[in-house]
Design a protein around this motif. Structure first.
Motif, short mmCIF file in Angstrom:
data_model
loop_
_atom_site.label_atom_id
_atom_site.label_comp_id
_atom_site.label_asym_id
_atom_site.label_seq_id
_atom_site.Cartn_x
_atom_site.Cartn_y
_atom_site.Cartn_z
N LEU A 79 0.81 -1.22 0.00
CA LEU A 79 0.00 0.00 0.00
C LEU A 79 0.84 1.27 0.00
CD1 LEU A 79 -2.85 -1.04 2.48
CD2 LEU A 79 -3.01 -0.76 -0.02
N THR A 80 2.11 1.16 0.37
CA THR A 80 2.98 2.35 0.38
C THR A 80 3.63 2.63 -0.97
OG1 THR A 80 4.95 1.12 1.10
CG2 THR A 80 3.51 2.02 2.84
N LEU A 81 3.45 1.75 -1.95
CA LEU A 81 4.09 1.96 -3.25
C LEU A 81 3.75 3.31 -3.91
CD1 LEU A 81 4.08 -1.64 -4.71
CD2 LEU A 81 6.07 -0.18 -4.39
N PRO A 82 2.49 3.77 -3.88
CA PRO A 82 2.22 5.10 -4.46
C PRO A 82 3.01 6.21 -3.78
CG PRO A 82 0.18 3.89 -4.18
CD PRO A 82 1.24 3.09 -3.49
N PHE A 83 3.16 6.13 -2.47
CA PHE A 83 3.97 7.12 -1.74
C PHE A 83 5.41 7.10 -2.24
CE2 PHE A 83 7.12 7.70 1.62
CZ PHE A 83 6.92 9.03 1.93
N TRP A 84 6.00 5.91 -2.33
CA TRP A 84 7.39 5.82 -2.77
C TRP A 84 7.54 6.28 -4.22
CZ3 TRP A 84 10.64 5.95 0.88
CH2 TRP A 84 10.37 5.32 2.09
N GLY A 85 6.57 5.96 -5.06
CA GLY A 85 6.62 6.42 -6.45
C GLY A 85 6.62 7.94 -6.55
N ARG A 86 5.79 8.58 -5.73
CA ARG A 86 5.76 10.05 -5.73
C ARG A 86 7.10 10.62 -5.26
NH1 ARG A 86 0.57 9.16 -3.97
NH2 ARG A 86 1.14 9.44 -1.79
N GLN A 87 7.69 9.99 -4.24
CA GLN A 87 8.98 10.47 -3.72
C GLN A 87 10.09 10.32 -4.76
OE1 GLN A 87 8.97 12.24 -0.93
NE2 GLN A 87 6.79 11.76 -1.01
N ILE A 88 10.06 9.20 -5.49
CA ILE A 88 11.05 8.98 -6.55
C ILE A 88 10.88 10.04 -7.64
CG2 ILE A 88 11.80 7.40 -8.37
CD1 ILE A 88 10.94 5.10 -6.37
N ASP A 89 9.64 10.31 -8.03
CA ASP A 89 9.39 11.35 -9.04
C ASP A 89 9.81 12.73 -8.55
OD1 ASP A 89 8.37 9.48 -10.78
OD2 ASP A 89 6.26 9.91 -10.31
N ARG A 90 9.55 13.03 -7.29
CA ARG A 90 9.83 14.35 -6.74
C ARG A 90 11.33 14.58 -6.52
NH1 ARG A 90 6.39 14.85 -2.06
NH2 ARG A 90 4.85 15.46 -3.59
N HIS A 91 12.02 13.60 -5.94
CA HIS A 91 13.42 13.79 -5.53
C HIS A 91 14.43 13.13 -6.47
CE1 HIS A 91 11.97 15.50 -1.81
NE2 HIS A 91 11.20 14.45 -1.63
N GLY A 92 13.95 12.26 -7.35
CA GLY A 92 14.84 11.57 -8.29
C GLY A 92 15.34 10.25 -7.72
N PRO A 93 15.64 9.31 -8.61
CA PRO A 93 16.05 7.99 -8.16
C PRO A 93 17.39 7.97 -7.43
CG PRO A 93 16.03 8.11 -10.57
CD PRO A 93 15.48 9.39 -10.06
N ARG A 94 18.31 8.85 -7.79
CA ARG A 94 19.62 8.84 -7.12
C ARG A 94 19.48 9.17 -5.64
NH1 ARG A 94 23.82 11.66 -11.37
NH2 ARG A 94 23.57 10.07 -12.97
N VAL A 95 18.71 10.18 -5.33
CA VAL A 95 18.50 10.56 -3.93
C VAL A 95 17.72 9.47 -3.21
CG1 VAL A 95 17.31 12.20 -2.41
CG2 VAL A 95 18.64 13.03 -4.37
N MET A 96 16.66 9.01 -3.84
CA MET A 96 15.77 8.07 -3.16
C MET A 96 16.40 6.70 -2.95
SD MET A 96 13.37 9.80 -2.07
CE MET A 96 12.51 8.42 -1.34
N VAL A 97 17.25 6.26 -3.87
CA VAL A 97 17.89 4.97 -3.65
C VAL A 97 18.79 5.04 -2.42
CG1 VAL A 97 19.98 5.17 -5.09
CG2 VAL A 97 18.84 2.97 -4.85
N GLY A 98 19.44 6.17 -2.19
CA GLY A 98 20.25 6.33 -0.99
C GLY A 98 19.41 6.34 0.28
N VAL A 99 18.33 7.10 0.25
CA VAL A 99 17.44 7.18 1.42
C VAL A 99 16.82 5.82 1.71
CG1 VAL A 99 15.25 8.18 2.24
CG2 VAL A 99 16.95 9.64 1.11
N ILE A 100 16.28 5.19 0.70
CA ILE A 100 15.61 3.89 0.88
C ILE A 100 16.61 2.84 1.35
CG2 ILE A 100 14.44 2.01 -0.32
CD1 ILE A 100 13.20 4.27 -2.14
#
Length: 173
Positions: A71-92
């Motif tokens: 159920l959290t996938l839409p949240f993560w998708g929005r974060q990836i779109d907003r911050h970019g995959p490079r930032v989000m892969v580090g955070v995740i």
């Protein structure tokens, strides 16, 4: 990320940079294994014995973790779109590492349930999403072939994990 499979390789390069993206994306998917069912299942008997829980309670907690993670996938998708995959892969990845460490500290059913939620949400859902998304964004014309290659590599590692589990459960084999 606006790169496509038609983008030329850097001057003098004899290979396509997209293969580096495939390698890194596939490695990202492989790193989700601690949050995937085949790896978690290795520890279920230990959770049951060490925490004095029933198998049905552990399975229910895992199911809840899986549902919440999905159920959290839409949240993560929005974060990836907003911050970019490079930032989000580090955070995740950092959060997922903490979730793995936390799992080793569980002492009761509630803590195990929270661990399953974190592992499934961050590993099986978020890290898998960002890793596969990077490959899909880079490749356009050969996307199916490239995702197939990545999927086969991940499947081979899952098969090796299953073999390791069988050896742990049945050391005489």
């Amino acid at each position: 990320m606006t790169a496509h499979s038609t983008q030329p390789s850097p001057a003098g390069a004899s290979f396509h940079y997209g293969w580096v993206v495939v390698l890194i994306g596939t490695l990202g998917v492989v790193m989700t294994l601690p949050g995937q069912t085949p790896v978690i299942s290795i520890f279920v008997d230990r959770f049951i014995a060490d925490l004095h829980l029933s198998r049905s309670l552990v399975s229910t907690l895992f199911m809840v973790g899986t549902i919440v993670g999905g159920l959290t996938l839409p949240f993560w998708g929005r974060q990836i779109d907003r911050h970019g995959p490079r930032v989000m892969v580090g955070v995740i990845t950092a959060l997922f590492g903490l979730a793995c460490l936390y799992t080793g500290l569980v002492h009761n059913a509630l803590m195990l349930g929270l661990a399953f939620v974190a592992l499934r949400m961050l590993g099986a859902s978020a890290l898998s999403l960002v890793s596969r998304n990077v490959i899909n964004q880079w490749w356009v014309r050969s996307r199916g072939m490239v995702m197939g290659i990545s999927g086969v590599a991940v499947s081979l590692l899952l098969t090796m994990t299953a073999s390791a589990r069988r050896r742990l459960v049945s050391p005489g084999m």
